[in-house]
Design a protein around this motif. Sequence first.
Motif, PDB file in Angstrom:
ATOM      1  N   TRP A 145      24.421  60.112 -12.104  1.00 27.68           N
ATOM      2  CA  TRP A 145      24.269  60.980 -11.419  1.00 27.68           C
ATOM      3  C   TRP A 145      24.643  60.346  -9.517  1.00 27.68           C
ATOM      4  N   GLN A 146      24.887  61.508  -8.647  1.00 31.33           N
ATOM      5  CA  GLN A 146      24.366  60.903  -6.873  1.00 31.33           C
ATOM      6  C   GLN A 146      23.901  62.303  -7.108  1.00 31.33           C
ATOM      7  N   THR A 147      23.095  62.711  -5.767  1.00 31.47           N
ATOM      8  CA  THR A 147      22.674  63.426  -5.601  1.00 31.47           C
ATOM      9  C   THR A 147      23.756  64.467  -4.488  1.00 31.47           C
TER      10      THR A 147
ATOM     11  N   ILE B  43      26.392  62.384  -2.117  1.00 30.77           N
ATOM     12  CA  ILE B  43      27.583  63.016  -1.835  1.00 30.77           C
ATOM     13  C   ILE B  43      27.851  63.085   0.229  1.00 30.77           C
ATOM     14  N   ASP B  44      27.050  63.736   0.692  1.00 33.44           N
ATOM     15  CA  ASP B  44      27.286  64.230   1.731  1.00 33.44           C
ATOM     16  C   ASP B  44      27.593  62.744   2.532  1.00 33.44           C
TER      17      ASP B  44
ATOM     18  N   GLY C 121      24.093  74.754  -6.646  1.00 29.87           N
ATOM     19  CA  GLY C 121      23.638  73.954  -6.517  1.00 29.87           C
ATOM     20  C   GLY C 121      23.389  72.938  -8.025  1.00 29.87           C
ATOM     21  N   ALA C 122      24.936  73.732  -8.816  1.00 30.80           N
ATOM     22  CA  ALA C 122      24.753  73.203  -9.881  1.00 30.80           C
ATOM     23  C   ALA C 122      24.444  71.591  -9.877  1.00 30.80           C
ATOM     24  N   LYS C 123      24.889  70.990 -11.159  1.00 26.37           N
ATOM     25  CA  LYS C 123      25.395  69.863 -11.742  1.00 26.37           C
ATOM     26  C   LYS C 123      26.855  69.852 -12.781  1.00 26.37           C
TER      27      LYS C 123
ATOM     28  N   PHE D 279      23.829  65.592  -8.522  1.00 30.41           N
ATOM     29  CA  PHE D 279      25.367  67.310  -8.281  1.00 30.41           C
ATOM     30  C   PHE D 279      26.039  66.033  -9.244  1.00 30.41           C
ATOM     31  N   LEU D 280      27.073  65.299  -8.576  1.00 28.92           N
ATOM     32  CA  LEU D 280      28.339  65.136  -9.427  1.00 28.92           C
ATOM     33  C   LEU D 280      27.842  63.635 -10.134  1.00 28.92           C
ATOM     34  N   GLY D 281      28.216  64.057 -11.334  1.00 24.92           N
ATOM     35  CA  GLY D 281      28.162  62.500 -12.736  1.00 24.92           C
ATOM     36  C   GLY D 281      29.211  62.193 -13.548  1.00 24.92           C
TER      37      GLY D 281
END
Length: 691
Positions: free
Chosen positions: A83-85, A89-90, A311-313, A65-67
Amino acid sequence: MRFKSSNLAQQSVELPGTRSAGATGVFRHVSHTAELVEFLPGHPELKSLYDIWQNSVKEFGPRDFLGHRPFNTVAQSYGGYTWQTYAQIDKRVNAFGSGLMYLNEKVLGNAQLNRWSLGIWSVNRPEWFLSEMSCNLYNNVSVPLYDTLGPDAVEYIINHAETPIVVASANHIASLLENAEKLPTLKAIISMDSLQDTVPVPGHTSAAKVLRAWGAQKGIRVFDFAEIENLGVEFPRKHIRPQADEVCSICYTSGTTGVPKGALLTHKAIVAALGSNAIDVGTESEDVVISFLPLAHIMGRTIDASAMASGAKLGYFRGDILLLLEDVGELRPTFFPAVPRLLNRIYAKLVASTIEAPGLVGALARRGVATKLANLAAGKGVTHPLWDRLLFNKVKQALGGRVQVILTGSAPIAKEVLSFLRIAFCCTVLEGYGSTEGIANATLTVAEEYIPGHIGCPRSSTEIKLVDVPEMNYFSTDKPYPRGEIQIRSVAMFSGYYKDEKNTKEALSEDGWLATGDIGFVDERGCFTIVDRKKNIFKLAQGEYIAPEKIENVLQARCNLIQQIYVHGESLQSTLVSIVVPEPETFAPFVSAIVGKTITMTDLAGLEAAGQDPRVRAAVLKELEKAGKAGALRGFEFVKRVYLTMDAFSVENNMMTPTFKVRRPQVKEAYTAQIQAMYEDINSAAIPAKL
């Protein structure tokens, strides 16, 4: 990227029976005449940002998810994206949100357990998302602060929103502490950057200890992000699910005059905007989005939120706009949201390296560009089997090589720039129009569009009408096309200005119409074009109305010598003059050719001196005249004198807002002497010599 198929010949329609005196009827997107979009497609049960995030975690949990690009302190360089998924992140959002709730109640002793405001002050980075989403999980209100805001505006917003806690990047902490006496509601600052000393130095007091001690002296607790996350892990809290009509954010607009106004944004308004995005320009789980547009601005936030919902990066830039294209090359996004100011620079560089290049390269490029532009104008698309292989596949690498969609907004973009970008990058280029109050969701061009120069049709969640402006001779009965002030109405709309009933009533009609201040017309296809500006208008001595912002946009979009421009006129004068801050990269070779010696783009003193040369001013004035003719300005809209300065308008010198709009009264005051001198020159030239 996902697009719905469009009918280019009829993009919006006027609803029957909706006309009223002094206005057109109500226009809606041709595919949404029966009802407007309020939710994500197929998900009417997702009524808040909380709901959307829970759905994304459930559906995309293991996906990246977040990079961001971490900085290596040993090598003193940035690495590639890490990256973190969604699931990771949740977990962090839950921890940080729980930690905030514990801090507010148990440490700070605030009686208000939720619905309090959290300030967020930094450039785009993962901690920005974590901070904002934590508000949604525990029904609090995010208050973004522009990274370029001066201390006066920050002071006003924190006090106006009664903000007890601010999450900020480390470079802003000292500013907050320096002004602590003026911030009575502020009780804690959380640094996005670590305040832990990795290698303590014997005999030296760490910067972290200094900040904490300084904060204690001012009555403000100072923490870092990890400390609050750890608090949340130790003291977890149950979620407080927000209701759809509750405010999730107060987004302050940085007006060119007066104090900022706090636009109240509800969950349902933002959800409607995300639903419209998903239909009109939908990212998908395979997409990669670059995040650099300021998250304190609604356009940047809705783009990032749309990426999250699909659901994008989402990859963040490093915070330096001058290094953005390096980040883009590393990330290789499929979706590139931008603003005209940046796209104009990219356009200028591409033109210089292609059609203006010397020799065979330039000759081939000119032929290839001409062929592709002709095909585009004929509706044959943006690709070409020969010229893409020979030339444009290489050009595409400037944005990483994978971009499918470029989105531009916030200001007009020149027709020639828009068309060139379409054929150069072989992709869809969309132009949008909107405002904070309308969740950046008024109009958008469709994916198949190849005719430049308009802002498209109403979004799927929005309706539009044109209202007469008699004092400027714009009427809904005009031929061949109705003209008037653009007014919008939507579910994706702010609910008013915080603690400001007067401005709320001025902006919103009783039946929910938002007056934009922009003048436009609607053509037979249902596409809207902006032609003027109702606000900031004035009359010249001969009685002609002038909208300086429109002229500035025309000139800046078509003259690559301009970095910033201010157009000035007066009721006792019959002509316009201008203050121009040149773009060093293009101005340096331009003036070098005129003065006969090389001046580099880094030699600002040399460029400043050259700008005072009458030959240079005359040459720049000719370029402005060419740009004005290309932009179809009327004779009285041409500037007759120009003053050149390398002292840029900025937030720091109070001549620009944080969203890069010129503060007109402040620029006028700063350059009063130069403006007077230009008018004296014009008037003396108009006096005939004695026989």
